[in-house]
Design an enzyme around this catalytic site. Structure first.
Site, mmCIF file in Angstrom:
data_model
loop_
_atom_site.group_PDB
_atom_site.id
_atom_site.type_symbol
_atom_site.label_atom_id
_atom_site.label_comp_id
_atom_site.label_asym_id
_atom_site.label_seq_id
_atom_site.Cartn_x
_atom_site.Cartn_y
_atom_site.Cartn_z
ATOM 1 N N HIS A 85 0.845 -1.195 0.000
ATOM 2 C CA HIS A 85 0.000 0.000 0.000
ATOM 3 C C HIS A 85 0.878 1.242 0.000
ATOM 4 O O HIS A 85 1.807 1.349 0.802
ATOM 5 C CB HIS A 85 -0.894 -0.008 1.234
ATOM 6 N N MET A 126 -9.075 9.264 -7.963
ATOM 7 C CA MET A 126 -10.349 8.555 -7.832
ATOM 8 C C MET A 126 -10.159 7.053 -7.882
ATOM 9 O O MET A 126 -9.325 6.531 -8.627
ATOM 10 C CB MET A 126 -11.304 8.978 -8.947
ATOM 11 N N LYS A 173 -18.474 1.056 -16.900
ATOM 12 C CA LYS A 173 -17.390 2.007 -17.174
ATOM 13 C C LYS A 173 -16.307 1.920 -16.100
ATOM 14 O O LYS A 173 -15.108 1.867 -16.403
ATOM 15 C CB LYS A 173 -17.944 3.425 -17.276
#
Length: 346
Positions: free
Chosen positions: A115, A173, A222
């Site tokens: 991470h 995002m 999408k």
């Protein structure tokens, strides 16, 4: 409870130093986490430190490890070599930026990583140095594919940033409807979540954060398509693991993770004079700001402005953390003799 940003970063740095990180690496790793908190991306902030500690203790992340960097043409490859994701990603971003000064465009891939915090941190880091940055990463499967009920992909973020005369225009995002860290925050705070965020064990949408088994892709097919693209760039192309081969940061301590990152550094000056580019960016920003707002909105913002406003507010007023998070961080600090600055027990 609101915690002053500098105090939180000082505390996190001290903790990481005790785990074996060098002064420079500890400060950088702490800064990436607190920067996420300051910008309102609490899912990628200090909330992650207890999981980081468990993987260090298990020997799955080595604080003293040095990533191995190789160059070939306009391509940088980084073997994390047991280092934390932030340390490996910093090496990739620095090497790609340097290379892009001569090649115009440079790509970097990272394998064997963990991470690495918020992808947007590295995209903005590039933009602050006169480059356009694109950063993607795969992660452990927690998102169902469109038409499926079992997790296949991670939240697989996409970040982009471009320089301006002020703060970069930036996007960070997840390709899921939300980040799993936001579900974790809702769990810690005992809050309900929108039924568009995740599904329960039966694959049904749920508002119960504690019942979430997997997340939904943003925009249906999408978001699933974009997540698949990230899996190819960050996983397949970088020679990292893909899908269930990545393991799980919180539950799988049988082996190190093999997360992949991929980034692109575009040196603006190779495409246009830098001042001309900034003027054109300013015109685009002003065009967005001059757009008539819809009912219920005060104005139109450009990507990155909401986070910048949150940053200004939190630097002024402190970073709000859920009581459960404060309690966990207090216990984490107490185990190492580093008092958490905002503990309700202090």
């Amino acid at each position: 409870m609101a915690i002053e940003a500098d105090s939180l970063e000082f505390w996190a740095t001290a903790l990481l130093r005790l785990w074996g990180y060098s002064a420079d690496d500890g400060r950088f790793l702490a800064h990436t986490l607190v920067d996420a908190n300051v910008r309102g991306i609490d899912s990628h902030g200090v909330l992650r430190l207890p999981a980081y500690e468990r993987r260090v203790i298990a020997g799955l992340v080595r604080p003293e490890a040095e990533p191995v960097v190789s160059n070939s043409g306009a391509v940088v490859t980084v073997d994390a070599n047991g280092a934390a994701g932030q340390i490996a990603a910093r090496q990739a971003a620095e090497a790609a930026l340097t290379l892009s000064r001569s090649t115009g465009v440079a790509a970097a891939s990272v394998h064997g990583s963990t991470h690495f915090g918020a992808a947007g941190f590295y995209a903005r880091w590039l933009a602050e140095r006169n480059a356009v940055g694109i950063v993607v990463s795969n992660s452990e499967p927690i998102v169902v594919p469109y038409g499926g009920r079992e997790a296949l992909l991670g939240t697989n973020p996409i970040a982009f940033a471009a320089p301006t005369r002020g703060a970069p225009v930036s996007i960070d995002m997840a390709t899921s409807t939300t980040a799993m860290g936001k579900v974790m925050i809702a769990q810690a705070a005992g809050l309900a979540i929108p039924d568009t965020w995740g599904v329960d064990q039966q694959g049904r949408p749920t508002t119960d954060a504690s019942a979430v088994e997997a997340l939904l892709p943003v925009g249906g097919p999408k978001g699933y398509g974009l997540g698949f693209v990230v899996e190819i760039l960050a996983g397949v192309l970088s020679s990292a693991a893909v899908s269930h081969g990545l393991g799980n940061m919180y539950t799988d301590f049988s082996k190190p993770q093999n997360i992949g990152h991929w980034l692109l550094a575009i040196d603006v000056a190779h495409f246009a004079p830098y001042d001309v580019f900034l003027d054109r960016m300013q015109s685009l920003v002003e065009l967005a700001h001059s757009t008539t707002p819809a009912q219920g909105f005060d104005g139109v913002l450009v990507p990155g402005e909401p986070e910048e406003r949150t940053r200004e507010q939190r630097l002024r007023d402190g970073i709000p953390l859920a009581d459960a998070t404060v309690d966990e961080l207090h216990l984490l600090g107490a185990r190492h003799g580093v008092d958490f600055p905002g503990s309700r027990s202090s």
